[in-house]
Design a protein around this motif. Sequence first.
Motif, mmCIF file in Angstrom:
data_model
loop_
_atom_site.group_PDB
_atom_site.id
_atom_site.type_symbol
_atom_site.label_atom_id
_atom_site.label_comp_id
_atom_site.label_asym_id
_atom_site.label_seq_id
_atom_site.Cartn_x
_atom_site.Cartn_y
_atom_site.Cartn_z
ATOM 1 N N PRO A 1 0.973 -1.117 -0.205
ATOM 2 C CA PRO A 1 0.199 -0.259 0.015
ATOM 3 C C PRO A 1 0.982 1.369 0.147
ATOM 4 C CG PRO A 1 -0.009 -1.213 2.078
ATOM 5 C CD PRO A 1 0.672 -1.995 1.197
ATOM 6 N N HIS A 2 0.371 2.532 -0.355
ATOM 7 C CA HIS A 2 0.919 3.560 -0.737
ATOM 8 C C HIS A 2 1.655 3.975 0.637
ATOM 9 C CE1 HIS A 2 1.757 7.810 -1.404
ATOM 10 N NE2 HIS A 2 1.625 7.678 -2.733
ATOM 11 N N ASP A 3 0.994 3.989 1.717
ATOM 12 C CA ASP A 3 1.425 4.489 3.191
ATOM 13 C C ASP A 3 2.627 3.780 3.379
ATOM 14 O OD1 ASP A 3 -0.056 2.206 3.552
ATOM 15 O OD2 ASP A 3 -0.960 3.030 5.474
ATOM 16 N N GLN A 4 2.810 2.496 3.132
ATOM 17 C CA GLN A 4 3.898 1.591 3.524
ATOM 18 C C GLN A 4 5.087 2.120 2.432
ATOM 19 O OE1 GLN A 4 3.326 -2.652 3.586
ATOM 20 N NE2 GLN A 4 5.387 -3.063 3.176
ATOM 21 N N LEU A 5 4.841 2.345 1.353
ATOM 22 C CA LEU A 5 5.939 2.721 0.469
ATOM 23 C C LEU A 5 6.397 4.157 0.840
ATOM 24 C CD1 LEU A 5 4.266 1.592 -2.981
ATOM 25 C CD2 LEU A 5 6.091 0.184 -1.395
ATOM 26 N N ALA A 6 5.596 4.855 1.457
ATOM 27 C CA ALA A 6 5.998 6.360 1.809
ATOM 28 C C ALA A 6 6.832 6.125 2.874
ATOM 29 C CB ALA A 6 4.953 7.374 1.961
ATOM 30 N N ALA A 7 6.494 5.286 3.965
ATOM 31 C CA ALA A 7 7.326 5.070 5.108
ATOM 32 C C ALA A 7 8.841 4.702 4.798
ATOM 33 C CB ALA A 7 6.784 4.102 6.005
ATOM 34 N N MET A 8 8.995 4.111 3.880
ATOM 35 C CA MET A 8 10.221 3.663 3.369
ATOM 36 C C MET A 8 10.812 4.517 2.190
ATOM 37 S SD MET A 8 9.977 -0.692 3.993
ATOM 38 C CE MET A 8 8.588 -0.583 2.963
ATOM 39 N N ASP A 9 10.267 5.556 2.041
ATOM 40 C CA ASP A 9 10.752 6.549 0.932
ATOM 41 C C ASP A 9 12.161 6.846 0.880
ATOM 42 O OD1 ASP A 9 9.299 8.198 -1.459
ATOM 43 O OD2 ASP A 9 10.867 9.572 -0.116
ATOM 44 N N VAL A 10 12.659 7.287 1.918
ATOM 45 C CA VAL A 10 13.979 7.909 1.950
ATOM 46 C C VAL A 10 15.160 6.932 1.948
ATOM 47 C CG1 VAL A 10 15.696 9.647 3.240
ATOM 48 C CG2 VAL A 10 13.269 10.057 3.333
ATOM 49 N N ARG B 1 16.727 6.841 -5.723
ATOM 50 C CA ARG B 1 16.950 8.136 -5.510
ATOM 51 C C ARG B 1 18.186 8.574 -4.770
ATOM 52 N NH1 ARG B 1 11.480 7.001 -5.159
ATOM 53 N NH2 ARG B 1 11.409 6.494 -2.891
ATOM 54 N N MET B 2 18.669 7.742 -4.120
ATOM 55 C CA MET B 2 19.794 7.760 -3.290
ATOM 56 C C MET B 2 20.857 7.927 -4.253
ATOM 57 S SD MET B 2 19.137 5.264 0.137
ATOM 58 C CE MET B 2 20.931 5.814 0.920
ATOM 59 N N LEU B 3 20.933 6.998 -5.384
ATOM 60 C CA LEU B 3 21.994 6.987 -6.255
ATOM 61 C C LEU B 3 21.999 8.058 -7.054
ATOM 62 C CD1 LEU B 3 21.546 3.305 -7.334
ATOM 63 C CD2 LEU B 3 23.222 4.292 -5.770
ATOM 64 N N ALA B 4 20.753 8.744 -7.430
ATOM 65 C CA ALA B 4 20.660 9.992 -8.391
ATOM 66 C C ALA B 4 21.185 11.329 -7.514
ATOM 67 C CB ALA B 4 19.372 10.304 -8.832
ATOM 68 N N ASP B 5 21.073 10.862 -6.288
ATOM 69 C CA ASP B 5 21.388 12.171 -5.396
ATOM 70 C C ASP B 5 23.196 12.204 -5.277
ATOM 71 O OD1 ASP B 5 19.040 13.217 -4.514
ATOM 72 O OD2 ASP B 5 18.966 11.926 -2.557
ATOM 73 N N ARG C 1 7.098 9.765 -7.495
ATOM 74 C CA ARG C 1 8.216 10.404 -6.755
ATOM 75 C C ARG C 1 9.086 11.088 -7.603
ATOM 76 N NH1 ARG C 1 8.445 13.046 -3.052
ATOM 77 N NH2 ARG C 1 10.131 12.118 -1.841
ATOM 78 N N GLU C 2 9.415 10.683 -8.820
ATOM 79 C CA GLU C 2 10.254 11.293 -9.821
ATOM 80 C C GLU C 2 9.593 12.591 -10.307
ATOM 81 O OE1 GLU C 2 13.091 12.507 -12.523
ATOM 82 O OE2 GLU C 2 13.291 11.288 -10.684
ATOM 83 N N ALA C 3 8.406 12.432 -10.739
ATOM 84 C CA ALA C 3 7.637 13.485 -11.104
ATOM 85 C C ALA C 3 7.476 14.703 -10.024
ATOM 86 C CB ALA C 3 6.173 13.355 -11.333
ATOM 87 N N GLU C 4 7.638 14.354 -8.934
ATOM 88 C CA GLU C 4 7.879 15.552 -7.767
ATOM 89 C C GLU C 4 9.180 16.106 -7.681
ATOM 90 O OE1 GLU C 4 4.239 13.488 -4.873
ATOM 91 O OE2 GLU C 4 6.407 13.344 -4.283
ATOM 92 N N LEU C 5 10.299 15.050 -7.717
ATOM 93 C CA LEU C 5 11.492 15.460 -7.389
ATOM 94 C C LEU C 5 12.578 16.023 -8.590
ATOM 95 C CD1 LEU C 5 12.175 12.718 -4.832
ATOM 96 C CD2 LEU C 5 11.850 14.991 -4.411
ATOM 97 N N ARG C 6 12.151 15.210 -9.841
ATOM 98 C CA ARG C 6 12.817 15.600 -11.040
ATOM 99 C C ARG C 6 14.237 15.385 -11.134
ATOM 100 N NH1 ARG C 6 9.255 17.826 -14.546
ATOM 101 N NH2 ARG C 6 7.319 18.889 -13.708
#
Length: 234
Positions: A6-15, A53-57, A78-83
């Motif tokens: 579910p989306h909330d579980q994915l968001a909890a592990m986003d970073v 996202r970590m690798l792109a950073d 998330r890519e649409a948000e962070l670009r």
Amino acid sequence: MGRDAPHDQLAAMDVDGDFAKRHLVNPVLLSMLGDLRGRRVLDAGCGNGYLSRMLADRGARVVGVEPGRSLYDYSVEREAELRQGIRYVRADLCDLPALADLGGPFEVVVASMVLPAIPDWKPAMRACVDALAPGGLFVFTLNHPCFERLWPTWRAHGTYQVGEYLADYAITGPSGADFHRPVSAYLNELAGLGCRLREVAEPGLAPEVAATGPEGIEAYVKLPNFLIVAAEGP
């Protein structure tokens, strides 16, 4: 993390993923990868995209491949948000699009916690190696086959117990099944694909970090729950 989380579980592990990824897998994995600035990286089985996202950073030019619909959709969102310039492709690792269509070959391929989740895993490992530029770096992470059930058995017995190691079998969990194979299966397949082993790590948890974690996590101070392998491609 299941393939339809579910989306909330994915968001909890986003970073940076969960507790274990944050403290055990990610630091070693990133150290093995080294300087990523300008390098083409394939995140094979990228899940919710946190590692991409970590690798792109860190300056990598990342393509993330993921078959699970909810995970892929979250990564694209998330890519649409962070670009960050990450390209996500919805595909099975055993049935990748043509390498040219992916933007390869890649100087680095990462498969983190992916191979144990695939029943027919050998074609997936071959696809990762085939995606490498000559002499490129392939890094994969696993739940350590010797200590896959470390946390629950430690909580139950105060020590680690294993009854069977050499056989192949499924391990059913809350997010689906993973598949046990001996360490030798992965390393021998890697050698058979023409790769040269560069480094193997079995990270342990720092005691001061264990003190902040959930019950039973002190087992990770004494025994490794993860295996991280870096190899150079043919």
